[in-house]
Write a protein that holds these residues in place. Structure first.
Motif, PDB file in Angstrom:
ATOM      1  N   LEU A 126      -0.116  12.360  -1.849  1.00 34.99           N
ATOM      2  CA  LEU A 126      -0.058  11.635  -0.585  1.00 34.99           C
ATOM      3  C   LEU A 126      -1.204  12.064   0.318  1.00 34.99           C
ATOM      4  N   GLU A 127      -1.456  13.353   0.362  1.00 36.46           N
ATOM      5  CA  GLU A 127      -2.569  13.858   1.170  1.00 36.46           C
ATOM      6  C   GLU A 127      -3.899  13.263   0.692  1.00 36.46           C
ATOM      7  N   GLU A 128      -4.058  13.169  -0.622  1.00 41.34           N
ATOM      8  CA  GLU A 128      -5.273  12.552  -1.185  1.00 41.34           C
ATOM      9  C   GLU A 128      -5.395  11.106  -0.730  1.00 41.34           C
ATOM     10  N   TYR A 129      -4.310  10.355  -0.814  1.00 41.78           N
ATOM     11  CA  TYR A 129      -4.348   8.950  -0.412  1.00 41.78           C
ATOM     12  C   TYR A 129      -4.615   8.798   1.085  1.00 41.78           C
ATOM     13  N   GLU A 130      -4.090   9.721   1.866  1.00 43.42           N
ATOM     14  CA  GLU A 130      -4.311   9.650   3.318  1.00 43.42           C
ATOM     15  C   GLU A 130      -5.725  10.083   3.705  1.00 43.42           C
ATOM     16  N   ASN A 131      -6.253  11.078   3.012  1.00 43.98           N
ATOM     17  CA  ASN A 131      -7.584  11.587   3.350  1.00 43.98           C
ATOM     18  C   ASN A 131      -8.723  10.741   2.792  1.00 43.98           C
ATOM     19  N   HIS A 132      -8.448   9.990   1.722  1.00 33.88           N
ATOM     20  CA  HIS A 132      -9.501   9.185   1.080  1.00 33.88           C
ATOM     21  C   HIS A 132      -9.017   7.766   0.803  1.00 33.88           C
ATOM     22  N   TYR A 162      -9.128   3.734  -2.640  1.00 35.04           N
ATOM     23  CA  TYR A 162      -8.058   2.852  -3.110  1.00 35.04           C
ATOM     24  C   TYR A 162      -7.889   1.691  -2.128  1.00 35.04           C
ATOM     25  N   PRO A 163      -8.931   0.910  -1.889  1.00 38.10           N
ATOM     26  CA  PRO A 163      -8.945  -0.034  -0.765  1.00 38.10           C
ATOM     27  C   PRO A 163      -7.818  -1.066  -0.766  1.00 38.10           C
ATOM     28  N   LYS A 164      -7.441  -1.570  -1.903  1.00 43.80           N
ATOM     29  CA  LYS A 164      -6.453  -2.647  -1.918  1.00 43.80           C
ATOM     30  C   LYS A 164      -5.023  -2.139  -2.056  1.00 43.80           C
ATOM     31  N   ARG A 165      -4.849  -0.935  -2.552  1.00 42.86           N
ATOM     32  CA  ARG A 165      -3.509  -0.459  -2.878  1.00 42.86           C
ATOM     33  C   ARG A 165      -3.099   0.811  -2.140  1.00 42.86           C
ATOM     34  N   VAL A 166      -3.907   1.291  -1.218  1.00 42.85           N
ATOM     35  CA  VAL A 166      -3.631   2.601  -0.625  1.00 42.85           C
ATOM     36  C   VAL A 166      -2.270   2.645   0.080  1.00 42.85           C
ATOM     37  N   GLN A 167      -1.903   1.585   0.770  1.00 36.99           N
ATOM     38  CA  GLN A 167      -0.614   1.598   1.467  1.00 36.99           C
ATOM     39  C   GLN A 167       0.551   1.623   0.473  1.00 36.99           C
ATOM     40  N   ASP A 168       0.394   0.898  -0.631  1.00 33.51           N
ATOM     41  CA  ASP A 168       1.430   0.936  -1.672  1.00 33.51           C
ATOM     42  C   ASP A 168       1.538   2.326  -2.283  1.00 33.51           C
ATOM     43  N   LEU A 169       0.399   2.948  -2.546  1.00 28.80           N
ATOM     44  CA  LEU A 169       0.400   4.286  -3.141  1.00 28.80           C
ATOM     45  C   LEU A 169       1.016   5.303  -2.187  1.00 28.80           C
ATOM     46  N   GLN A 170       0.682   5.200  -0.903  1.00 23.15           N
ATOM     47  CA  GLN A 170       1.246   6.117   0.083  1.00 23.15           C
ATOM     48  C   GLN A 170       2.759   5.927   0.191  1.00 23.15           C
ATOM     49  N   ALA A 171       3.201   4.683   0.243  1.00 24.67           N
ATOM     50  CA  ALA A 171       4.638   4.401   0.344  1.00 24.67           C
ATOM     51  C   ALA A 171       5.370   4.901  -0.900  1.00 24.67           C
ATOM     52  N   HIS A 172       4.754   4.715  -2.058  1.00 23.73           N
ATOM     53  CA  HIS A 172       5.356   5.176  -3.307  1.00 23.73           C
ATOM     54  C   HIS A 172       5.529   6.698  -3.279  1.00 23.73           C
ATOM     55  N   CYS A 173       4.496   7.407  -2.855  1.00 28.00           N
ATOM     56  CA  CYS A 173       4.589   8.870  -2.782  1.00 28.00           C
ATOM     57  C   CYS A 173       5.658   9.306  -1.789  1.00 28.00           C
TER      58      CYS A 173
END
Length: 117
Positions: free
Chosen positions: A67-73, A77-88
């Motif tokens: 989650l920290e990786e997705y939030e910091n970078h 993951y331009p199109k899916r970052v919110q999905d990845l963060q929510a999943h984590c």
């Protein structure tokens, strides 16, 4: 640019691997609980639940790092970052609940073991 794509693919692969189903109950729990009669039996069950809680806590920490990786970078993951963060976040919550439940079960079996002595 290729390095960013490679890194993104690596992180996504790592997150998929981390989501693989573990077998948190290697013993057949129904019969183990049903057949537990002695203090030693209940201590073994308590240890099993503590071990499961520990494994779930490791998953919590792993997904917090992702989650920290997705939030910091997020730009990786331009199109899916919110999905990845929510999943984590969802997995973190689920694993934290599993830690609490397993520790609660361990506590109960420790108490039963003390009563059976």
């Amino acid at each position: 640019m290729k390095a960013h794509i490679f890194f993104a693919a690596l992180v996504i692969l790592a997150s998929l691997i981390s989501c693989a189903q573990m077998n948190p109950h290697p013993m057949e729990m129904t019969s183990a609980v049903r057949n537990a009669k002695t203090s030693v039996d209940h201590e073994a069950l308590a240890k099993h639940y503590e071990d499961a809680a520990h494994e779930m806590q490791l998953k919590v920490e792993e997904h917090k790092k992702l989650l920290e990786e997705y939030e910091n970078h997020p730009y990786y993951y331009p199109k899916r970052v919110q999905d990845l963060q929510a999943h984590c976040r969802s997995l973190i919550k689920s694993y934290e609940e599993a830690v609490e439940i397993n520790m609660s079960m361990a506590k109960i079996h420790h108490q039963i073991a003390d009563e059976v002595k």
